[in-house]
Design a protein around this motif. Structure first.
Motif, PDB file in Angstrom:
ATOM      1  N   PRO A   1       1.006  -0.777  -0.065  1.00 30.27           N
ATOM      2  CA  PRO A   1       0.059  -0.363  -0.043  1.00 30.27           C
ATOM      3  C   PRO A   1       0.804   1.213   0.055  1.00 30.27           C
ATOM      4  CG  PRO A   1      -0.346  -1.111   1.912  1.00 30.27           C
ATOM      5  CD  PRO A   1       0.388  -1.741   1.210  1.00 30.27           C
TER       6      PRO A   1
ATOM      7  N   LEU B   1     -10.199   0.793  -2.461  1.00 26.63           N
ATOM      8  CA  LEU B   1      -8.694   0.663  -3.118  1.00 26.63           C
ATOM      9  C   LEU B   1      -8.127   1.510  -1.952  1.00 26.63           C
ATOM     10  CD1 LEU B   1      -8.144  -0.715  -6.161  1.00 26.63           C
ATOM     11  CD2 LEU B   1      -8.741  -2.418  -4.098  1.00 26.63           C
TER      12      LEU B   1
ATOM     13  N   GLN C   1      -4.026   0.566  -2.066  1.00 24.60           N
ATOM     14  CA  GLN C   1      -3.735   0.193  -2.596  1.00 24.60           C
ATOM     15  C   GLN C   1      -3.907  -0.622  -4.248  1.00 24.60           C
ATOM     16  OE1 GLN C   1      -2.641  -3.172  -0.639  1.00 24.60           O
ATOM     17  NE2 GLN C   1      -2.278  -3.542  -2.440  1.00 24.60           N
TER      18      GLN C   1
END
Length: 75
Positions: A11, A49, A72
């Motif tokens: 990430p 995300l 991410q």
């Protein structure tokens, strides 16, 4: 040999600077992650995300100084 193909990308942890306060999340991400297109980043946001201070956020969110954005990348 280590096989990295099974692991998702790490990430990306980003902090909003005071100079970027008031920017839209999608525009700020595109300006920060210059190797990614804005449409790709908007898709990441839609797919959940990207979080801002640990919460899911819309592309149009206006950022505040000091907020922590975590993106991410999809595997």
């Amino acid at each position: 040999a280590l096989r990295l193909s099974n692991h998702p990308p790490a990430p990306l942890l980003l902090t909003v600077d005071a100079t970027d306060a008031g920017a839209r999340l999608d525009r700020w991400l595109a300006a920060t992650l210059t190797d990614r297109s804005r449409s790709e980043l908007q898709r990441w946001i839609k797919e959940g995300l990207v979080t801002v201070d640990g919460l899911l956020a819309k592309a149009s969110l206006k950022l505040e100084a000091g907020q922590v954005v975590v993106a991410q990348p999809p595997a």
